[in-house]
Write a protein that holds these residues in place. Sequence first.
Motif, PDB file in Angstrom:
ATOM      1  N   LYS A   1      12.282  16.111  22.879  1.00 48.51           N
ATOM      2  CA  LYS A   1      11.350  15.595  21.886  1.00 48.51           C
ATOM      3  C   LYS A   1      11.523  16.368  20.588  1.00 48.51           C
ATOM      4  O   LYS A   1      11.548  17.599  20.581  1.00 48.51           O
ATOM      5  CB  LYS A   1       9.913  15.749  22.405  1.00 48.51           C
ATOM      6  CG  LYS A   1       8.853  15.251  21.482  1.00 48.51           C
ATOM      7  CD  LYS A   1       8.761  13.759  21.500  1.00 48.51           C
ATOM      8  CE  LYS A   1       7.532  13.316  20.715  1.00 48.51           C
ATOM      9  NZ  LYS A   1       7.565  11.909  20.431  1.00 48.51           N
TER      10      LYS A   1
ATOM     11  N   ALA B   1      10.281  17.925  17.285  1.00 42.10           N
ATOM     12  CA  ALA B   1       8.998  18.399  16.774  1.00 42.10           C
ATOM     13  C   ALA B   1       8.781  17.887  15.354  1.00 42.10           C
ATOM     14  O   ALA B   1       9.694  17.893  14.527  1.00 42.10           O
ATOM     15  CB  ALA B   1       8.961  19.924  16.779  1.00 42.10           C
ATOM     16  N   GLY B   2       7.577  17.424  15.073  1.00 40.77           N
ATOM     17  CA  GLY B   2       7.234  16.972  13.730  1.00 40.77           C
ATOM     18  C   GLY B   2       7.720  15.577  13.394  1.00 40.77           C
ATOM     19  O   GLY B   2       7.635  15.152  12.249  1.00 40.77           O
TER      20      GLY B   2
END
Length: 66
Positions: A54, A56-57
């Motif tokens: 995943k 981030a942000g």
Amino acid sequence: MAIVPKRKTSKQRKHKRNTHSALDAQNLVTCKNCTSMIEQHVTCYRCGFYKGKKVAGYTCLNDRVQ
């Protein structure tokens, strides 16, 4: 007097010059997380995963508030 070509540019010469102007087809691969078709080396716009992790942000389509 304007500058004028000495000879007419033939169709063959013109087409040879324009051979590099063609667009290439995109390389699409399936996302390993959600199996949607995405471009190579790009974060998936549906789930936000890249190389099985995943990002981030990154706000993906599923996380956006409508």
